[in-house]
Each structure stands twice: as C-alpha cells, then as structure tokens.
Design a protein around this motif. Sequence first.
Motif, PDB file in Angstrom:
ATOM      1  N   HIS A  32       0.788  -1.240   0.000  1.00 17.43           N
ATOM      2  CA  HIS A  32       0.000   0.000   0.000  1.00 17.43           C
ATOM      3  C   HIS A  32       0.820   1.290   0.000  1.00 17.43           C
ATOM      4  N   THR A  33       2.109   1.221   0.315  1.00 16.33           N
ATOM      5  CA  THR A  33       2.868   2.454   0.512  1.00 16.33           C
ATOM      6  C   THR A  33       3.528   2.920  -0.786  1.00 16.33           C
ATOM      7  N   SER A  34       3.363   4.203  -1.066  1.00 14.98           N
ATOM      8  CA  SER A  34       3.788   4.774  -2.345  1.00 14.98           C
ATOM      9  C   SER A  34       5.245   5.225  -2.359  1.00 14.98           C
ATOM     10  N   ARG A  35       5.906   5.191  -1.197  1.00 10.88           N
ATOM     11  CA  ARG A  35       7.263   5.696  -1.098  1.00 10.88           C
ATOM     12  C   ARG A  35       8.199   4.591  -0.612  1.00 10.88           C
ATOM     13  N   ALA A  99      -3.390   1.030   4.236  1.00 11.32           N
ATOM     14  CA  ALA A  99      -3.372   2.353   3.609  1.00 11.32           C
ATOM     15  C   ALA A  99      -1.916   2.766   3.384  1.00 11.32           C
ATOM     16  N   ASP A 100      -1.739   3.888   2.699  1.00 22.85           N
ATOM     17  CA  ASP A 100      -0.412   4.392   2.352  1.00 22.85           C
ATOM     18  C   ASP A 100       0.252   5.014   3.586  1.00 22.85           C
ATOM     19  N   LEU A 101       1.363   4.426   4.028  1.00 16.67           N
ATOM     20  CA  LEU A 101       2.048   4.949   5.210  1.00 16.67           C
ATOM     21  C   LEU A 101       2.626   6.344   4.985  1.00 16.67           C
ATOM     22  N   ALA A 102       2.730   6.783   3.736  1.00 14.36           N
ATOM     23  CA  ALA A 102       3.207   8.138   3.473  1.00 14.36           C
ATOM     24  C   ALA A 102       2.280   9.165   4.123  1.00 14.36           C
ATOM     25  N   GLU A 103       1.006   8.859   4.169  1.00 13.23           N
ATOM     26  CA  GLU A 103       0.040   9.768   4.808  1.00 13.23           C
ATOM     27  C   GLU A 103       0.299   9.871   6.305  1.00 13.23           C
ATOM     28  N   LEU A 104       0.560   8.747   6.968  1.00  7.94           N
ATOM     29  CA  LEU A 104       0.858   8.760   8.392  1.00  7.94           C
ATOM     30  C   LEU A 104       2.209   9.422   8.650  1.00  7.94           C
TER      31      LEU A 104
END
Length: 298
Positions: A32-35, A99-104
């Motif tokens: 899920h993570t974009s980075r 979900a995308d951990l970049a948000e967190l």
Amino acid sequence: MSNDVIKVFVGCDPNNCDLEQMMVVDYSIHKHTSRPVEIIWMQLSHDPDSPWYSDPQSGAGWHTEKWATPFSGFRWGIPAACNYQGRAIYMDADMLVLADLAELWEHPIEGEAIVAAKEVHDHAKGKRFTRLCTCVWDCAKAKAKLPEQAILRADPDSHKKMMAKFKQHPEWVQAYTAAWNCVDGEGMPIEQMKILHYSDMGTQFSHKYSIPRLTAAGQKHWFDSDILPHPRTDLVELFDQYYQEALDAGYKLENYAVKPFGAFPKESQVGYDGNEVTRQKKPKSLLSRAWRCLSGRK
C-alpha cells in the motif's frame, strides 16, 4: 520530508515466534505504501552495539522482566536509534497495513507534541489515554522529553513509567484518526481501516500458523496464556488473504528467521483477559480487583 525514506520500526520476538506476523506486516506495508520504506526489526540482541542489546545474565542492556511482550519498551529507544534526527514510525508486529504509510509519515506533529498517536477517551469513566502501539516520532523533539537510554534500559519499570508520564503530558501527543490503529476492529468496517491492530494476544490470527510450526520444532510461543477464536470472522479472513498473497508474491517465512536469542525474563501473561473489543468483560469482584491492584496487573 516528502523525499525521506519512511523508517518503520517493528517490535517482534527474537526467537522466531512472530515470523508470520513479520511477513504479513512487511507485505502489507509494501502493498500500500507509495514511497520507499526501510523496516527495522526490533528484536533483543546479544550484540552490545545494537540498540536492542540485552544480557539477562549480567543485567546489561534492556531489562525485560516486566514487559508483557518481548519488545514492549523498545518504542522509547527509537529516537536514540535514529540519532535524534528525522521521523520514525513505530508499530507492533501484529499489524495489517491497509493504507499508504506516506500519509501517516507526514502527519503534523506541532507545538509541544513529540509523537503522533491514537488518543482514546473513555467518557463513561472520565479517562483519557494514549495508544503508542502505532505512532510517529519526531526524533529531534523527543530528545528533550525522553530519559537517557542508559536509564530506560536499566529500569525494569521504565516502560510503565513512560506510559504514565505521557498520560500526565497530553500536550506531548498529536492525535491522529483512530483508523491508523484500529484495535481488533472496534466495530469499524474494513474499508475504513488504515491499520488493523489485532492486539488481543490470545486471539491473534497468526497463532493458527505459528503454534503448529513451533510445536513441530519443539518450541513454545512466548505468549503463555489461552488461545481463543477472534470474534470477527471477516478480519480472520482478511489476515488469511494477506498471508496467502504474501506467499504468492514470493515472501517466505524463513527470510525473517534469525539466530534465536534464547531465554529472557518476561512478565507471564497467564490469566490474560484481552480487551473489551474481543471479549465481553464481566464485572470483577472486589477481591479480584484488589488482587490485580496489589499484583500490579491492569
């Protein structure tokens, strides 16, 4: 911060009991993570140069004898492990990232706050507490608030003392949405969850895989109380789905295995009664409450 590699520190057992959890959390993070992500497995180590060093025989390093898990107090060592620079995400191994951990990772940590975490308000009891089982550290800001590492390591009660300290200082915590640490479902539909924390140590989805594996190897799991079914079958199925997806994607349990640390002191969980999400709580007798108070159990 948008160019940073996301550092994720994951607390796990040092004797290969948590391989299934490690594989699934690793796979779910990367799904899920974009980075770019760097995962640091926090496991007890015999290496004096490791941030997670412990020598039970000599009493050097971390004192684990009052920890509920093999990694309970490690979260307090993360800012030092990062040389008090940048950010770091902490999570227990029993997590499923959705979900995308970049948000967190980019969640604001403002004012006096040194960590972003989940705040729980029990209005019925008039109590407030912080869950630091998934959190984001501002490592530089944390330096002024956390004790020196030597103090944290040497005190068997440091974990409980630090949890109490944060309760006294709500300004140190930047609250995030509860979906980032959804404990055993909490009545939330899967599509709204960002991180599922299957926290009840007796109902963890991974037990049906790990216990037979360990038994076949003549080994026991570090959790020493009753194993029970989880009340939400949809979450059981979700874990099984991710477990199989990880295997199909080429993830292997043996990739997470380490040379076992061996025996270490830890608080027994015999009589562990889980949480109010997974188990319907019965009112405790006055004698029972008094005994738990005297014995230091929650």
